[in-house]
Design a protein around this motif. Structure first.
Motif, PDB file in Angstrom:
ATOM      1  N   LEU A  18       0.865  -1.188   0.000  1.00 20.69           N
ATOM      2  CA  LEU A  18       0.000   0.000   0.000  1.00 20.69           C
ATOM      3  C   LEU A  18       0.893   1.227   0.000  1.00 20.69           C
ATOM      4  N   VAL A  19       0.594   2.169  -0.892  1.00 22.64           N
ATOM      5  CA  VAL A  19       1.325   3.437  -0.894  1.00 22.64           C
ATOM      6  C   VAL A  19       0.350   4.600  -0.782  1.00 22.64           C
ATOM      7  N   THR A  20       0.787   5.640  -0.099  1.00 19.79           N
ATOM      8  CA  THR A  20      -0.022   6.847   0.040  1.00 19.79           C
ATOM      9  C   THR A  20       0.884   8.059   0.182  1.00 19.79           C
ATOM     10  N   TYR A  21       0.357   9.202  -0.222  1.00 15.09           N
ATOM     11  CA  TYR A  21       1.106  10.459  -0.117  1.00 15.09           C
ATOM     12  C   TYR A  21       1.262  10.915   1.326  1.00 15.09           C
ATOM     13  N   SER A  22       0.424  10.414   2.224  1.00 19.96           N
ATOM     14  CA  SER A  22       0.415  10.873   3.608  1.00 19.96           C
ATOM     15  C   SER A  22       1.639  10.373   4.376  1.00 19.96           C
ATOM     16  N   ALA A  23       2.074  11.180   5.326  1.00 20.07           N
ATOM     17  CA  ALA A  23       3.151  10.763   6.226  1.00 20.07           C
ATOM     18  C   ALA A  23       2.733  10.936   7.682  1.00 20.07           C
TER      19      ALA A  23
END
Length: 225
Positions: free
Chosen positions: A187-192
């Motif tokens: 899973l990848v997301t822009y959020s950190a």
């Protein structure tokens, strides 16, 4: 909710929601964000980790403008991958808005305009072959209603930010994502955000912070072990 088309820093368009002060893509560049977060850090990473696997199932959380789907279709053709792509969206973008987006003009690919058109002309709730390398299923539903079980290799988690829709970044949603992925799925997301990272970890993901796209120092990538 009122929406307007804006130009982001790399010249590509996005949709801005003034009421939320939120947009569908980064103001620092819609196309470059999508390429970095979902293509480079997601699809390319998965292919590098699984070099013999050419059939890849992708679930996109927040189909939105179809930009991620378009870029993925172009990469699938270039790398001769067979992509089975499912895009989930509760509130589909209207065609009058899609016609104002400039992605196909910004991308130096002669097939971009045709593929983008086919992606948005495809019927909802039915799998359709956009290209010989890319099959698309668009589903109109809330993310909490996804019931997929070990179907996908990769999740593009592109929901609106936690500031405006915190309920989309809770453990219950990431548990659905974890269930939807196959073993070693990513899973990848822009959020950190730390809260998002902790929610992913609590449902069983191994999570890493990695360099983010332009304008963002970090982002998250999670693996189902």
């Amino acid at each position: 909710m009122k929406r307007k088309i804006i130009i982001t820093a790399d010249g590509s368009t996005s949709i801005h929601l003034p009421e939320w002060e939120e947009q569908y893509h980064s103001k620092h560049g819609a196309i470059q964000e999508a390429k970095h977060v979902f293509l480079k850090s997601g699809l390319d990473y998965f292919v590098e980790k699984n070099p013999t696997q050419t059939e890849i199932a992708i679930l996109e959380i927040g189909f939105g403008t179809g930009l991620n789907a378009l870029l993925t279709a172009l990469v699938a053709e270039k790398k001769n991958l067979q992509i089975d792509y499912t895009g989930v969206e509760a509130y589909p973008v209207e065609m009058v808005e899609l016609e104002k987006l400039n992605y196909t003009k910004q991308l130096s690919n002669r097939n971009a305009e045709l593929y983008f058109s086919k992606i948005h002309q495809a019927n909802w709730e039915a799998k359709q072959n956009i290209t010989t390398n890319f099959a698309l299923t668009k589903q109109q539903k809330f993310f909490k209603n996804i019931a997929d079980s070990t179907l996908h290799n990769l999740v593009y988690f592109d929901a609106f930010g936690a500031r405006v829709q915190p309920e989309l970044w809770e453990e219950s949603i990431f548990e659905i994502m974890h269930n939807a992925l196959r073993k070693n799925g990513v899973l990848v997301t822009y959020s950190a955000k730390g809260s998002a990272r902790r929610a992913m970890q609590k449902v069983g993901f191994e999570v890493e912070r990695i360099p983010g796209p332009p304008g963002k120092r970090e982002m998250l990538r999670a693996t189902k072990l």
